[in-house]
Motif scaffolding. Structure first.
Motif, PDB file in Angstrom:
ATOM      1  N   LYS A 939       0.830  -1.209   0.000  1.00  0.00           N
ATOM      2  CA  LYS A 939       0.000   0.000   0.000  1.00  0.00           C
ATOM      3  C   LYS A 939       0.864   1.260   0.000  1.00  0.00           C
ATOM      4  O   LYS A 939       0.659   2.182  -0.810  1.00  0.00           O
ATOM      5  CB  LYS A 939      -0.918  -0.010   1.217  1.00  0.00           C
ATOM      6  CG  LYS A 939      -1.612   1.324   1.495  1.00  0.00           C
ATOM      7  CD  LYS A 939      -2.235   1.330   2.873  1.00  0.00           C
ATOM      8  CE  LYS A 939      -2.455   2.737   3.355  1.00  0.00           C
ATOM      9  NZ  LYS A 939      -2.929   2.809   4.735  1.00  0.00           N
ATOM     10  N   LEU A 985      -5.722  -1.624  -1.877  1.00  0.00           N
ATOM     11  CA  LEU A 985      -4.802  -2.017  -0.795  1.00  0.00           C
ATOM     12  C   LEU A 985      -5.165  -1.338   0.519  1.00  0.00           C
ATOM     13  O   LEU A 985      -4.965  -1.917   1.600  1.00  0.00           O
ATOM     14  CB  LEU A 985      -3.365  -1.670  -1.197  1.00  0.00           C
ATOM     15  CG  LEU A 985      -2.758  -2.578  -2.275  1.00  0.00           C
ATOM     16  CD1 LEU A 985      -1.465  -1.992  -2.803  1.00  0.00           C
ATOM     17  CD2 LEU A 985      -2.515  -3.977  -1.707  1.00  0.00           C
ATOM     18  N   CYS A 986      -5.709  -0.127   0.459  1.00  0.00           N
ATOM     19  CA  CYS A 986      -6.191   0.540   1.688  1.00  0.00           C
ATOM     20  C   CYS A 986      -7.277  -0.302   2.352  1.00  0.00           C
ATOM     21  O   CYS A 986      -7.311  -0.453   3.590  1.00  0.00           O
ATOM     22  CB  CYS A 986      -6.729   1.934   1.369  1.00  0.00           C
ATOM     23  SG  CYS A 986      -5.461   3.148   1.009  1.00  0.00           S
TER      24      CYS A 986
END
Length: 1486
Positions: A939, A985-986
């Motif tokens: 991320k 990805l968060c």
């Protein structure tokens, strides 16, 4: 160029032909004179003559601020320093545009800066040493500086230099500032009169500074120390050498103490009562009492937020002007009046076009912004602490007025009180912390949107609208979080309630082999809690995801729309200024959800507090306002009185009694007839609903008080009532403190009371004698010891009236007789004190001067024993029959050990190092750990790639005008893909962290519960109940809800800082050079802070527990406290505990501010370093990378302190993991145990017991309590066990259940060695009845048969045997009638009968009765003994002797002495032996 003061290009620059003041260089030189004067005068005073002056002044603290206008002087001086910096910068920039050096343009500014700094140092030393005459030097300096600057301003105006020129504006500001400082100095002279007056004013230090115990100095230090928390330095540095202790942090200033703030809040509340048309509101009261500091905090917050926009603006200016700093030409120079000044004059906007100036302004703006922000935080936290102290005092006052029925009927529970104290008040406090955000957020949002529009036009509004439109989603998530947390809290409360009951009744659970049943019950509740926590984790991860993803989405939307609208990309200055603005905009919208959540909690908390306040009003039991005629022979009298506990049903009806003064009155009757209620009614604890008279008489003052609060009208302890409750109540204090109970210590009286209650042998066994702390409901004492300490408390008090509620229930005959003879008849009666005694021991009726017989809530008979013999022959004969029984009793031995002293000192929290972090992560599972780590790294790599792509894109577009559309589209597509990957990805990272924490919490609690509930009974004997409960409450709550967000924040902050440093180093490698000293400074700051923070966190936790315990103790002992009239003492103790906890919390908060100020300043230095290095090294074609580096530098300012804070918090929180995962708690197991399936289902079928050479001990480190015991008990035999105190009777009963260490010999039951049986099998096949009655909340059915294996008929049969059938039938629900916590809705005797019924339900072949009838009246016990003999005629019954009549006719009597079986035979045979120990016992106590 050569250096010269006035320049060397024009010879006339040094000429003064026209007028000396018309020469600009001379005027500037004139401005140097005041500065040189100040430095010349003050340096000798500062460095030479200071010690002799200050030593003559005696003050308690060097923080005493003597002079008026202190804060104004510091503010004006800071402004003066800032203006001097601007003047110096303007002079330097102007000088670079000229062909020769003109030192007079910037030299006066430089000297002015030095002089202003010296003035404030000089002033500080004068003020703290109280030597005002030396202020005259400053006064002269301000006057001279004001005059010289005024001359310069006058000459500027004369020659046409006005506001369009920056130098004129700066000079005008300096004139104003010098004038104001001169006015401040004049005001000091006017107030202190140190010169020009004959009588100087004498001042005294504030009361707080006269007290050396006050160590919290924030309100008293100078403004610079307040802003930087410099006064905390000694404490934080010393913590590295020696742990911070309570005495080190001292006391709070008077204005911050709970009493002060309670009175302030109370006055604000009472002022609203003046208007009868408007109901008083606690919210309005809070605003009136604490509104001013909140407004001050909001002002600081506004200033901080406005200064926060300086970052994007300066980035915009620096990046835009990069490479253009030297483009100024002589054509652009402004020269004014060549004949007089011949220097360059800069206009007001030109200075801001210089990148170096912007870098310095950015640095100063960041320093000021962080200073104002931390000041705002501190003021709100201090105000919140003050509010919390006031609310706690208010709640405590209400608790002291709680009616007894509120507690006993479950309307107000200890859990609710603890919830009010520990949670609800904190919710209001945290809401106050976040209040300034409510009105600061709109300003941030509006300002941010305006600036974005100026940078990027309409496309910026698209990005802003993304943020704004997603705000309702965040609000929805916040409300869902609040709802879910409330649900989780309810399930957590239920789980804690169940766990508490299990721990209180753990001995019973183990003896009945019910551990798994109750463990499953807790796991079911935990499952519901985990469901709520799972939902909570999901919404929390969504909240984290939104806050991480929104800036990415906004940037993508903005630049995408900008590309489609204009077919171009913004310049690097516009792009990265907008990027910084988006980060600013996200913060208020994130806080919006948090503030809303806490606002909801605050409203709920205030509602709960108001409801508690409504129900917390004591019942007014005395309604007759008439004063009755005084009879000296009567202490109390009721005529036709009726009393209730608050329901419609009368508890006591038609009560007509009198209590003779100075005599012994006994109240007798069967279980549940209302004896204790009558005592409580006389104490004012019940509602008086009918009758003609009710009064108490005070012999000393010969006055009657018929009002409910008559105690307030009495003076001195001699006029209160000493009361010993049936359920013993002890403070978490020493034995001595429990007995003296606030009365002055009298050694002779204390010793007499100890002897009267036979406490000396027990005190000798305690590790610290009577200084041993015995709190936690007296868990380290036996029931008899607790009871005698309570009686000793009543005896020790110098009161006229003593109420004793069944004081003999937990005592054997030796102690009962001794207490009756020495304590009541001798100690109390000889002192002519009125004694009211409730008891089942009818043999003491012959000592009573007055007898009250109760039956079914009414008075059956009243009078002397002779009167009753004459007028009620049937009642007297019944008593005589019971009294003629040989009622010999022997004390139960409780082998309780006291390994700890539960001292009031600080308990050190075990450190939670990397090993505990590894344990926590391993509990979460390898897959979740791998997913979290990999997604976090990916991320942050993608986020850096997004910003780097933006930098390349904007730079390329700017430098290549003929960029092909295909390349532009290529960058857009890459940017889109990276943003999509970043958002994905968060989401993954936020989910992985939260569910990793949930998995770890599930496993850790499961392991803890199983280890605790299956731990050996010895563990519960030596471990305080509160300490075990703390594992399931505070520690589990930390693991459930605190560690996951801390872990997420720590990893995020750390990776952000590392990625920022990497980006900055790659863009400007020279940044690595200053990074080394900055890293060293950061290392030492975090090193000292983490140690101090841990110590202060420990102090906060360790001081909060006594406060919560005090509230619980007060709620449990309300009747005793009110009877003794000790409300004021307990209030004072509560205020002291509150202030102590608030002190620790305020120091912790100040330490956090200390850290954040320093890390923020370090961050500002990093920004300045990066900006200067970028301007110096980077070329014009790398503007995008410069913008990227500056943007990342700004993020370091935000996240640097969070790395340290989260690291320190995680260390403290990991201590909870260490305590929960403590490997010292080992489960009991039988290594040679047979498989349960190998044991016959009907075992034990006969009840035969063989004891072979049995040796027993409680712990391998202790001596044996039973030595080589050999005995044989035939099937169906009735066996009695007796012996003196400590002989080993109870130890043998525990050995039957393998509850103690059988290290030699064996017990064989029906041919099977019990040590080879699984514990579950062994204990489930035997039955035991304990002395202490234990009931669990739930239904009567659940208490009798938690395994749910019996029919209703069998349960009714057991209740009938226990004489409870009629009672249960009369209850609503019958077998499903509610049993409140601890069985408080039944009397102690009724609880004991339920425990008997529980044993009858099991119908084992072997029944052990361990003093099971201690709390039952003699008539009921007589019936029970016959029923037991009938119901268990064919079963083996082993009775630990309590009433000797139960074993006189026993088929076998085992007599123990010092752990050795000395006699074994039938009762009659042993009595026939003259030298038998059994015969001696019987003859001694006939």
């Amino acid at each position: 160029m050569p250096l010269s003061f006035c320049g060397d290009k024009f010879p006339s620059a040094y000429g003064i032909n026209a007028s000396v003041l018309n020469n600009g260089c001379f005027v500037d030189a004139l401005n140097l004179v005041p500065h040189v004067f100040l430095l010349f005068i003050t340096f000798p005073i500062l460095f030479i003559g200071w010690g002799s002056q200050s030593s003559k002044v005696q003050i308690h603290h060097n923080t005493w601020l003597h002079f008026p206008g202190h804060n104004m002087r510091w503010i004006l001086t800071f402004l003066l320093l800032f203006v001097h910096v601007c003047e110096f910068a303007e002079g330097i920039v102007s000088n670079t545009t000229m062909t020769s050096n003109h030192l007079h343009l910037f030299m006066p500014a430089f000297m002015g800066f030095i002089a202003a700094t010296t003035s404030v140092v000089y002033y500080h030393n004068i003020e703290t040493s109280n030597f005002p005459k030396l202020l005259l030097v400053l006064f002269i300096y301000w006057v001279l500086a004001f005059i010289t600057k005024s001359i310069k301003l006058w000459k500027f105006a004369e020659f046409g230099v006005w506001f369009q020129y920056l130098r004129f504006c700066i000079t005008a500001l300096l004139v104003i500032l010098y004038g104001l400082l001169m006015a401040v100095e004049i005001n000091v002279i006017r107030v202190r009169k140190y010169v020009f007056f004959t009588n100087p004013q004498k001042v005294k230090p504030p009361e707080d500074l006269q007290d050396l115990g006050v160590r919290f100095l924030q309100p008293f230090v100078n403004l610079l120390s307040k802003a930087t928390y410099w006064w905390m330095n000694p404490l934080i540095i010393s913590a590295h050498k020696r742990p911070i202790e309570l005495k080190k942090i001292g006391k709070l200033p008077i204005a911050m103490r709970a009493l002060t703030n309670y009175l302030r809040l109370k006055d604000a509340y009472e002022d609203q009562r003046v208007n009868p048309d408007r109901a008083p509101s606690i919210w309005r009261s809070m605003y009136r009492a604490f509104g001013r500091p909140i407004l001050l905090s909001s002002t600081f917050r506004y200033l901080a937020d406005l200064l926060g926009f300086a970052g994007p603006l300066c980035i915009y200016g620096i990046v835009r002007n990069l490479g253009d700093n030297n483009n100024n030409t002589s054509a652009n120079k402004n020269t004014v009046s060549d004949d007089h000044f011949r220097v360059y004059f800069m206009d007001t906007t030109e200075l801001l076009e210089n990148s170096y100036v912007l870098a310095i302004l950015l640095f100063l703006a960041l320093v000021l912004q962080r200073t104002f922000l931390q000041a705002s935080y501190y003021v709100t936290i201090e105000t919140g602490i003050n509010l919390r102290g006031a609310l706690l005092a208010m709640i405590y006052n209400k608790i002291l007025r709680l009616s007894t029925s509120n507690m006993s009927m479950g309307e107000m529970t200890l859990g609710q009180i603890n919830n009010l104290v520990a949670i609800e008040t904190n919710q209001l406090m945290w809401f106050l912390f976040l209040c300034p955000n409510l009105w600061a957020m709109p300003v941030q949002i509006v300002m941010g949107v305006i600036l974005l529009y100026n940078f990027l036009s309409w496309s910026a509004l698209v990005g802003a609208s993304v943020i704004v439109l997603l705000a309702p989603v965040q609000y929805l998530i916040a409300t869902k979080l609040a709802e879910t947390q409330k649900s989780a809290l309810e399930h957590s409360t239920d789980r804690l309630k169940q766990t508490t009951e299990i721990l209180k009744g753990i001995k019973l659970l183990k003896l009945y082999a019910w551990e798994d049943i109750f463990c499953d019950s807790v796991e079911q509740t935990r499952g519901k809690e985990l469901t709520s926590l799972r939902t909570f984790a999901f919404y929390t991860s969504m909240s984290i995801f939104m806050n991480a993803a929104i800036p990415i989405a906004a940037v993508l939307a903005t630049f995408g729309v900008h590309h489609f609208l204009t077919s171009s990309i913004p310049s690097p200055s516009q792009a990265f200024a907008a990027l910084a603005l988006f980060h600013i905009l996200v913060t208020p919208l994130f806080l919006l959800s948090t503030v809303v959540r806490f606002a909801v909690k605050a409203l709920v908390s205030e509602t709960a507090r108001s409801q508690a306040e409504t129900s917390a009003v004591a019942t007014k039991c005395l309604q007759n306002d008439a004063v009755t005629v005084c009879f000296l022979s009567v202490s109390a009298q009721v005529s036709s009185g009726s009393f209730t506990w608050g329901s419609n049903q009368l508890t006591l009806s038609d009560i007509s009694i009198r209590i003779p003064t100075g005599q012994l009155t006994m109240i007798v009757g069967q279980v549940g007839c209302g004896k204790s209620s009558l005592l409580l009614a006389m104490l004012g604890e019940m509602q008086f609903v009918g009758g003609s008279e009710f009064f108490f008489f005070c012999p000393i003052y010969q006055t009657f008080f018929t009002e409910p609060n008559f105690q307030d009208k009495r003076i001195g302890n001699r006029n209160s009532v000493a009361y010993a409750a049936q359920k013993s109540w002890l403070l978490n204090a020493t034995v001595e403190d429990n007995i003296t109970f606030g009365s002055p210590f009298n050694k002779q009286r204390y010793k007499a009371v100890i002897d009267a209650c036979s406490l000396q042998p027990d005190i000798d066994l305690l590790p610290f004698g009577d200084q041993t702390e015995i709190g936690e409901r007296g868990i380290n004492l036996s029931g008899g010891q607790r009871q005698r300490i309570c009686v000793a408390r009543a005896l020790y008090q110098n009161t006229n009236i003593v109420f004793l509620d069944d004081p003999f229930s937990a005592l054997d005959i030796h102690l009962s007789d001794h207490l009756m003879q020495e304590g009541i008849l001798k100690f109390l009666q000889d002192d002519k004190r009125t004694v009211v005694l409730v008891s089942h021991k009818l043999q003491y009726l012959i000592h009573a001067d007055w007898i009250i017989a109760m039956k079914d809530g009414s008075v059956l008979r009243e009078g002397t024993l002779k009167d009753i013999q004459t007028h009620d022959t049937e009642l007297y004969d019944h008593w005589k029959t019971l009294m003629n029984r040989q009622d010999q009793e022997l004390e139960k031995v409780e082998h309780r050990f006291t390994p700890h002293d539960l001292g009031s000192g600080r308990a050190s929290t075990p450190p939670g190092g990397p090993r505990m972090c590894g344990c926590y992560l391993s509990s979460g599972g390898f897959f979740m750990v791998f997913l979290m780590v990999s997604s976090k790294l990916l991320k942050h790599s993608v986020i850096v790639a997004i910003d780097y792509c933006l930098a390349l894109w904007t730079s390329t577009n700017k430098t290549k005008a003929n960029l092909q559309t295909a390349q532009n589209v290529y960058y857009l597509h890459v940017f889109f893909v990276l943003c999509a990957a970043g958002i994905t990805l968060c989401l993954i990272t936020s989910l992985s962290v939260e569910f990793l924490g949930l998995s770890a919490a599930t496993n850790l609690h499961h392991n803890l519960l199983n280890k605790i509930i299956h731990a050996p009974i010895r563990f519960f004997d030596v471990t305080p109940l509160g300490q075990i409960l703390n594992r399931f409450s505070a520690d589990t709550n930390i693991i459930d809800q605190h560690i996951p967000p801390t872990l997420e924040s720590l990893t995020r902050s750390t990776l952000l800082c590392l990625s920022a440093i990497g980006v900055m180093a790659s863009i400007t490698p020279i940044f690595l050079v200053p990074l080394v000293p900055l890293a060293v400074a950061f290392y030492f700051i975090q090193k000292y802070f983490r140690v101090a923070s841990k110590d202060l966190q420990d102090l906060d936790d360790s001081t909060q527990l006594p406060l919560l315990c005090h509230f619980s103790e007060t709620a449990e002992g309300l009747t005793t406290i009110r009877a003794f009239r000790h409300e004021a003492r307990f209030k004072q103790r509560m205020l002291e505990l509150t202030d102590t906890n608030n002190t620790a919390y305020l120091f912790l908060s100040a330490a956090n501010r200390w850290l954040e100020v320093r890390t923020d300043y370090l961050g500002a230095v990093i920004v300045l370093t990066v900006a200067v290095a970028s301007i110096w090294t980077c070329q014009n074609d790398a503007k995008g990378l410069v913008g990227l580096g500056l943007t990342y530098a700004l993020t370091i300012t935000n996240y640097l302190n969070w790395v340290v804070r989260n690291l320190a918090d995680l260390e403290v929180q990991m201590a909870a993991v260490k305590k929960v995962n403590n490997s010292k708690i080992l489960s009991v197991s039988c290594p040679l145990a047979a498989d349960a399936s190998q044991v016959p289902e009907n075992w034990p079928h006969d009840g035969e017991i063989k004891i072979h050479d049995l040796c027993v001990r409680y712990d391998p480190m202790l001596k044996p309590v039973l030595k080589h015991v050999n005995a044989y008990i035939k099937p169906g035999q009735k066996v009695g066990i007796c012996g003196r105190t400590g002989s080993g009777k109870s130890s043998l009963s525990l050995a039957f259940f393998n509850m103690v260490d059988i290290f030699e010999g064996r017990i064989v039951i029906d041919g099977i060695d019990i040590c080879k049986l699984p514990l579950q099998t062994l204990r489930s096949r035997l039955s035991i009845i304990l002395q202490d009655p234990v009931l669990f909340s739930g239904s009567i059915r659940f208490n009798l048969d938690p395994e749910r294996m019996c029919t209703d008929d069998r349960l009714w049969e057991a209740l009938e045997i226990a004489q409870l059938k009629n009672l249960v039938k009369s209850l609503p629900g019958g077998l499903d009638a509610v049993v409140t916590e601890g069985g408080e809705n039944f009397s102690v005797g009724q609880r004991q009968l339920f425990c008997l019924a529980r044993a009858f339900v099991r119908k084992s072949s072997i029944l052990i009765m361990d003093e099971a009838t201690a709390s039952i009246d003699m008539a009921t016990e007589n019936i029970l003994q016959k029923v037991v003999m009938t119901a268990f005629a064919d079963r083996t019954v082993v009775t630990i002797a309590h009433r000797v009549s139960s074993i006189l006719d026993a088929e076998q009597v085992l007599v123990f002495s010092s752990g050795i079986l000395v006699e074994s035979d039938s009762g009659p045979n042993l009595l026939a032996q003259e030298e038998s120990l059994f015969g001696v016992l019987v003859r001694t106590h006939k």
